[in-house]
Write a protein that holds these residues in place. Structure first.
Motif, PDB file in Angstrom:
ATOM      1  N   ALA A  96     -25.605  56.356   4.226  1.00 32.65           N
ATOM      2  CA  ALA A  96     -26.624  56.982   5.053  1.00 32.65           C
ATOM      3  C   ALA A  96     -27.178  58.166   4.292  1.00 32.65           C
ATOM      4  N   GLY A  97     -28.464  58.418   4.466  1.00 32.65           N
ATOM      5  CA  GLY A  97     -29.003  59.481   3.661  1.00 32.65           C
ATOM      6  C   GLY A  97     -30.028  60.344   4.340  1.00 32.65           C
ATOM      7  N   GLY A  98     -30.845  59.801   5.151  1.00 31.88           N
ATOM      8  CA  GLY A  98     -31.936  60.564   5.709  1.00 31.88           C
ATOM      9  C   GLY A  98     -33.244  60.174   5.047  1.00 31.88           C
ATOM     10  N   PRO A  99     -34.340  60.766   5.490  1.00 28.98           N
ATOM     11  CA  PRO A  99     -35.655  60.323   5.032  1.00 28.98           C
ATOM     12  C   PRO A  99     -35.903  60.505   3.534  1.00 28.98           C
ATOM     13  N   VAL A 100     -35.425  61.586   2.949  1.00 33.31           N
ATOM     14  CA  VAL A 100     -35.664  61.814   1.518  1.00 33.31           C
ATOM     15  C   VAL A 100     -34.894  60.790   0.691  1.00 33.31           C
ATOM     16  N   VAL A 101     -33.626  60.622   0.999  1.00 36.44           N
ATOM     17  CA  VAL A 101     -32.787  59.680   0.264  1.00 36.44           C
ATOM     18  C   VAL A 101     -33.317  58.261   0.437  1.00 36.44           C
ATOM     19  N   ASP A 102     -33.685  57.906   1.674  1.00 38.64           N
ATOM     20  CA  ASP A 102     -34.217  56.568   1.929  1.00 38.64           C
ATOM     21  C   ASP A 102     -35.507  56.330   1.150  1.00 38.64           C
ATOM     22  N   ALA A 103     -36.371  57.346   1.088  1.00 40.46           N
ATOM     23  CA  ALA A 103     -37.638  57.205   0.362  1.00 40.46           C
ATOM     24  C   ALA A 103     -37.399  57.005  -1.131  1.00 40.46           C
ATOM     25  N   VAL A 104     -36.465  57.762  -1.693  1.00 40.92           N
ATOM     26  CA  VAL A 104     -36.170  57.625  -3.123  1.00 40.92           C
ATOM     27  C   VAL A 104     -35.593  56.237  -3.397  1.00 40.92           C
ATOM     28  N   ARG A 105     -34.652  55.808  -2.570  1.00 44.06           N
ATOM     29  CA  ARG A 105     -34.039  54.488  -2.776  1.00 44.06           C
ATOM     30  C   ARG A 105     -35.047  53.352  -2.623  1.00 44.06           C
ATOM     31  N   ALA A 106     -36.046  53.533  -1.767  1.00 39.51           N
ATOM     32  CA  ALA A 106     -37.018  52.472  -1.500  1.00 39.51           C
ATOM     33  C   ALA A 106     -38.136  52.410  -2.530  1.00 39.51           C
ATOM     34  N   ASP A 107     -38.278  53.417  -3.363  1.00 36.29           N
ATOM     35  CA  ASP A 107     -39.387  53.473  -4.312  1.00 36.29           C
ATOM     36  C   ASP A 107     -39.164  52.509  -5.476  1.00 36.29           C
ATOM     37  N   ASP A 108     -39.942  51.428  -5.507  1.00 35.20           N
ATOM     38  CA  ASP A 108     -39.806  50.426  -6.557  1.00 35.20           C
ATOM     39  C   ASP A 108     -40.365  50.886  -7.897  1.00 35.20           C
ATOM     40  N   ALA A 109     -41.126  51.976  -7.893  1.00 27.83           N
ATOM     41  CA  ALA A 109     -41.709  52.479  -9.139  1.00 27.83           C
ATOM     42  C   ALA A 109     -40.679  53.230  -9.983  1.00 27.83           C
ATOM     43  N   LEU A 110     -39.533  53.574  -9.386  1.00 27.56           N
ATOM     44  CA  LEU A 110     -38.491  54.306 -10.102  1.00 27.56           C
ATOM     45  C   LEU A 110     -37.388  53.360 -10.556  1.00 27.56           C
ATOM     46  N   THR A 111     -36.792  53.649 -11.701  1.00 32.31           N
ATOM     47  CA  THR A 111     -35.632  52.879 -12.142  1.00 32.31           C
ATOM     48  C   THR A 111     -34.415  53.366 -11.371  1.00 32.31           C
ATOM     49  N   GLU A 112     -33.337  52.609 -11.431  1.00 32.19           N
ATOM     50  CA  GLU A 112     -32.106  53.013 -10.745  1.00 32.19           C
ATOM     51  C   GLU A 112     -31.605  54.339 -11.308  1.00 32.19           C
ATOM     52  N   ARG A 113     -31.730  54.514 -12.605  1.00 36.31           N
ATOM     53  CA  ARG A 113     -31.284  55.766 -13.234  1.00 36.31           C
ATOM     54  C   ARG A 113     -32.114  56.938 -12.727  1.00 36.31           C
ATOM     55  N   GLN A 114     -33.436  56.776 -12.647  1.00 34.60           N
ATOM     56  CA  GLN A 114     -34.303  57.849 -12.143  1.00 34.60           C
ATOM     57  C   GLN A 114     -33.973  58.173 -10.688  1.00 34.60           C
ATOM     58  N   LYS A 115     -33.727  57.148  -9.901  1.00 32.84           N
ATOM     59  CA  LYS A 115     -33.360  57.367  -8.501  1.00 32.84           C
ATOM     60  C   LYS A 115     -32.069  58.175  -8.409  1.00 32.84           C
ATOM     61  N   GLN A 116     -31.087  57.799  -9.227  1.00 30.96           N
ATOM     62  CA  GLN A 116     -29.797  58.485  -9.175  1.00 30.96           C
ATOM     63  C   GLN A 116     -29.931  59.940  -9.589  1.00 30.96           C
ATOM     64  N   VAL A 117     -30.726  60.201 -10.621  1.00 26.15           N
ATOM     65  CA  VAL A 117     -30.918  61.582 -11.074  1.00 26.15           C
ATOM     66  C   VAL A 117     -31.597  62.403  -9.983  1.00 26.15           C
ATOM     67  N   LEU A 118     -32.630  61.851  -9.368  1.00 23.08           N
ATOM     68  CA  LEU A 118     -33.325  62.557  -8.279  1.00 23.08           C
ATOM     69  C   LEU A 118     -32.363  62.851  -7.125  1.00 23.08           C
ATOM     70  N   LEU A 119     -31.568  61.861  -6.755  1.00 26.28           N
ATOM     71  CA  LEU A 119     -30.635  62.052  -5.643  1.00 26.28           C
ATOM     72  C   LEU A 119     -29.547  63.063  -5.988  1.00 26.28           C
ATOM     73  N   ASP A 120     -29.108  63.069  -7.238  1.00 28.20           N
ATOM     74  CA  ASP A 120     -28.102  64.056  -7.657  1.00 28.20           C
ATOM     75  C   ASP A 120     -28.656  65.474  -7.568  1.00 28.20           C
ATOM     76  N   VAL A 121     -29.891  65.663  -8.035  1.00 28.83           N
ATOM     77  CA  VAL A 121     -30.527  66.988  -7.983  1.00 28.83           C
ATOM     78  C   VAL A 121     -30.730  67.412  -6.527  1.00 28.83           C
ATOM     79  N   TYR A 122     -31.223  66.490  -5.711  1.00 30.59           N
ATOM     80  CA  TYR A 122     -31.454  66.771  -4.297  1.00 30.59           C
ATOM     81  C   TYR A 122     -30.153  67.193  -3.604  1.00 30.59           C
ATOM     82  N   GLU A 123     -29.066  66.447  -3.859  1.00 30.62           N
ATOM     83  CA  GLU A 123     -27.784  66.781  -3.241  1.00 30.62           C
ATOM     84  C   GLU A 123     -27.257  68.121  -3.732  1.00 30.62           C
TER      85      GLU A 123
END
Length: 157
Positions: A96-123
């Motif tokens: 579970a993550g919330g709207p920001v986490v869900d939006a990052v995970r749903a973005d097909d324009a980002l690679t999995e690595r980019q998503k993980q880095v964004l989520l790590d910074v956000y957290e």
């Protein structure tokens, strides 16, 4: 034993077996997709992950279901989060993550690595803000903390 009584059990076993085989194909396709987007050959990934070339090929073709440990090695080789592979393999439920986490995970324009880095910074920002006391984390009179000064913010000249 009654053959009709065994029929629902046999159907359930076939259904579960079909789902497991489907998961194996899905994770293999996902790994191949991630490998191709990273522009890494099968041989390069097998070397990076420490997994034999034939075994990795079988995983990608859905012939083998890798263990969590092998998925972790493959994730390291692909430079993506192991969590992404665990979720794809059905080992782990989506957190579970919330709207920001869900939006990052749903973005097909980002690679999995980019998503993980964004989520790590956000957290890390969220943990940092949670550690601060409420008095230091808001600007007085700004309305950021939900409270607005009765006569609006005061400005001194």
């Amino acid at each position: 034993m009654d053959e009709q009584a065994d029929r629902p059990i046999d159907q359930a076993i076939e259904q579960v077996t079909g789902k497991v085989a489907h998961l194996g194909r899905d994770i293999g396709e996902y790994i191949r997709q991630q490998r191709n987007s990273a522009k890494i050959s099968l041989r390069q990934l097998s070397k990076l992950a420490g997994v034999s070339n034939p075994y990795l090929s079988q995983i990608e073709r859905g012939l083998r279901k890798p263990s969590a440990e092998i998925l972790q090695q493959i994730a390291r080789g692909l430079r993506i989060s192991a969590e992404a592979l665990y979720v794809q393999a059905g080992i782990l439920d989506i957190a579970a993550g919330g709207p920001v986490v869900d939006a990052v995970r749903a973005d097909d324009a980002l690679t999995e690595r980019q998503k993980q880095v964004l989520l790590d910074v956000y957290e890390s920002f969220r943990r940092e803000n949670a550690a601060q006391s409420p008095a230091r984390s808001t600007v007085e009179g700004s309305g950021v903390d939900g409270e607005v000064e009765p006569n609006g913010p005061r400005y001194e000249e």
